[in-house]
Design a protein around this motif. Structure first.
Motif, short mmCIF file in Angstrom:
data_model
loop_
_atom_site.label_atom_id
_atom_site.label_comp_id
_atom_site.label_asym_id
_atom_site.label_seq_id
_atom_site.Cartn_x
_atom_site.Cartn_y
_atom_site.Cartn_z
N ALA A 51 -3.73 41.74 -41.88
CA ALA A 51 -2.92 41.56 -40.68
C ALA A 51 -1.54 41.08 -41.11
CB ALA A 51 -3.58 40.55 -39.75
N TYR A 52 -0.61 41.08 -40.20
CA TYR A 52 0.75 40.67 -40.51
C TYR A 52 0.95 39.18 -40.25
CZ TYR A 52 2.00 45.49 -41.31
OH TYR A 52 2.07 46.75 -41.84
N TRP A 53 0.46 38.36 -41.16
CA TRP A 53 0.66 36.93 -41.08
C TRP A 53 1.99 36.60 -41.72
CZ3 TRP A 53 -4.61 34.28 -42.66
CH2 TRP A 53 -5.59 34.64 -41.73
N THR A 54 2.65 35.60 -41.21
CA THR A 54 3.97 35.23 -41.71
C THR A 54 3.87 34.03 -42.64
OG1 THR A 54 5.03 36.04 -39.71
CG2 THR A 54 6.28 34.48 -41.04
N ILE A 55 4.51 34.17 -43.79
CA ILE A 55 4.71 33.05 -44.71
C ILE A 55 6.22 32.82 -44.72
CG2 ILE A 55 4.56 32.22 -47.09
CD1 ILE A 55 2.02 33.90 -47.40
N LYS A 56 6.64 31.62 -44.34
CA LYS A 56 8.06 31.32 -44.26
C LYS A 56 8.70 31.36 -45.65
CE LYS A 56 9.71 28.56 -41.27
NZ LYS A 56 10.13 27.50 -40.37
#
Length: 158
Positions: free
Chosen positions: A124-129
């Protein structure tokens, strides 16, 4: 074994005239803010990483500069470059097959996709800053492989 996903720190924007140039994208450097983020993240990591940890970096300048905050000689891995996907990253690091601890300094969306795949079993498109750290560990329990989230650190918390 531990797998640490470390997104590169804040980098220069790509001028609009070069927006489609892959070479220009690879050459982007960290901003002053990015250098500070990388140093703070490296300080946090250095206090916690096992000595045998391998530091792998994308060949993009911003990723290499981020990795240099932690080690003078990260291993540059072409398969970690922008445009990679979760399966490419897994193939490049042989995790959890490797017996070593690994830090990947890389990019979105591949790092977030890899985190989601390892934690939830689905990409899935999880965000890591930018400059964010996701620390995962593999273990075996009752003949089952498991991935454990040990830490998620955003740069504003360092």
């Amino acid at each position: 074994m531990n797998l640490i996903l470390w997104r590169h720190a804040d980098a220069e924007n790509l001028p609009a005239t070069l927006a489609l140039s892959a070479q220009a994208d690879l050459a982007r450097e960290l901003t002053d803010r990015g250098r500070k983020q990388a140093e703070k993240a490296a300080l946090w990591l250095r206090a916690r990483l096992p000595e045998d940890t391998i530091i792998l970096s994308s060949p993009a300048v911003r990723a290499v500069q981020t990795a240099h905050a932690l080690t003078p000689s990260p291993r540059i891995v072409r398969d970690l470059a922008p445009g990679a996907n979760a399966m490419t990253l897994l193939g490049a690091i042989d995790w959890p097959g490797t017996a070593q601890n690994v830090v990947i300094v890389g990019h979105q969306p591949a790092l977030g996709q890899l985190a989601s795949l390892l934690i939830s079993g689905q990409e899935a498109y999880w965000t890591i800053k930018k400059a964010g750290i996701w620390w995962l560990a593999s273990r075996r329990r009752e003949d089952e492989s498991q991935v454990v989230v040990r830490a998620v650190i955003n740069p504003d918390l360092l």
